[in-house]
Design an enzyme around this catalytic site. Structure first.
Site, PDB file in Angstrom:
ATOM      1  N   LYS A   1      13.044  25.294  -3.219  1.00  0.00           N
ATOM      2  CA  LYS A   1      12.742  26.839  -2.264  1.00  0.00           C
ATOM      3  C   LYS A   1      11.267  26.690  -1.889  1.00  0.00           C
ATOM      4  CE  LYS A   1      10.014  29.370  -5.351  1.00  0.00           C
ATOM      5  NZ  LYS A   1       9.162  29.681  -4.471  1.00  0.00           N
TER       6      LYS A   1
ATOM      7  N   ASP B   1       5.679  32.601  -1.177  1.00  0.00           N
ATOM      8  CA  ASP B   1       6.230  31.727  -1.625  1.00  0.00           C
ATOM      9  C   ASP B   1       6.384  32.298  -3.079  1.00  0.00           C
ATOM     10  OD1 ASP B   1       6.149  28.605  -2.323  1.00  0.00           O
ATOM     11  OD2 ASP B   1       5.729  29.584  -4.148  1.00  0.00           O
TER      12      ASP B   1
END
Length: 307
Positions: free
Chosen positions: A89, A167
């Site tokens: 991810k 993030d």
């Protein structure tokens, strides 16, 4: 046995991917690619994926742990070489490129897996089951951590496509989109962007879902001391709280036994299952929420970030 290569040998690869692969008898880690050419013992390390594919041992799959800005070309090279691909991810720097990768995977007849490790935290599955029979009225996300601790010297996170505070916060959004009974979408945001970088260091995001629930996310990348990774859902039948990034679950303040946290082993178990079935799993919803926050967000310039 799935012969797998690892691209990008940074902190997350060393801390999570390599141990998870070593513990799963279905995998054999046979090669890695990294510009820094780290010493991984007898494991051959190549400069990049092209060199690994051309000169390395035979591979069935590739796990990509590079920053998102470099993900697209690396993933395309692996997919076009007929390799199954595991994406750390976020799965890409844009929603569009994830759709492109999914199309290439279909055309090549290989598996693409957009991994969201926080969905495999111990409390997430029982939280999803509990919420499935209840109406969610309000959700509050608090995701605050120290970028200097978790991303020391990593300048890519502040560049365009690096997401900044999103993030880590995309982990919260991956949990949100997994456990909510109906889809969520962004209605507004405020993004605090240091004057010397391109990505936000803090943010507030307003969302709702098809049931009209009020959903908020307060995000900070400069928190020192104890870190905060909480999601609290008010429902018509009690209060659910996930803490420690989904590892701990309470219902109306009472702890629920959820077992040990095994996020990355869970990811690789899922990847092996998808490969055995010949099925891709591509979910860009968390990244879509981030993209919409950037589209709708009001930007506030704040003081420069100093490492």
């Amino acid at each position: 046995m799935i012969r797998i290569g690892l691209v990008g040998v940074g902190k997350i690869a060393r801390d999570q991917h390599i141990p998870a692969l070593a513990a799963d008898a279905r995998y054999q880690l046979v090669a890695a690619a990294s510009r820094t050419k780290p010493d991984l013992g007898v494991l051959p390390v190549f400069q990049d994926i092209e060199e690994m594919l051309a000169q390395g041992p035979a591979l069935d799959a590739v796990a990509l742990c590079t920053p998102p800005q470099a993900r697209r070309e690396t993933a395309l090279a692996a997919l076009r070489a007929g390799k199954h691909v595991f994406l750390e991810k976020p799965p890409g720097a844009s929603v569009g490129e994830v759709a492109e990768l999914a199309a290439v995977a279909r055309a090549q007849g290989v598996v693409l897996f957009t991994s969201w490790h926080s969905r495999f935290a111990a409390g997430v599955a029982p939280a999803k089951a509990w919420l499935s029979t209840r109406r969610v009225r309000e959700v509050a996300i608090e995701w605050r951590e120290d970028v200097r601790r978790w991303h020391p010297g990593q300048t890519w996170i502040w560049e365009a496509g690096g997401l900044g505070v999103f993030d880590p916060a995309i982990n919260a959004l991956s949990i949100l989109t997994e456990i909510l009974p109906t889809e969520a979408f962004v209605t507004g945001a405020t993004l605090q962007v240091p004057e010397n970088v391109q990505s936000p260091v803090a943010a507030h995001v307003d969302m709702t879902n098809l049931d009209g629930a009020r959903i908020t996310a307060d995000l900070d990348f400069l928190q020192t001391g104890p870190q905060t990774w909480d999601l609290t859902a008010q429902t018509d039948d009690g209060v659910l709280k996930l803490s420690m990034g989904g590892a701990e679950l309470t219902l109306d303040g009472q702890p629920v036994e959820v077992g040990e946290n095994h996020e990355y082993p869970g990811l690789y178990d899922r990847f092996a299952t998808l490969i055995a079935r010949g099925e891709s799993e591509v979910d860009a919803r968390p990244l879509t929420l981030v993209a919409d926050a950037f589209l709708l967000g009001t930007r506030e310039s704040v003081e420069a970030f100093v490492e």
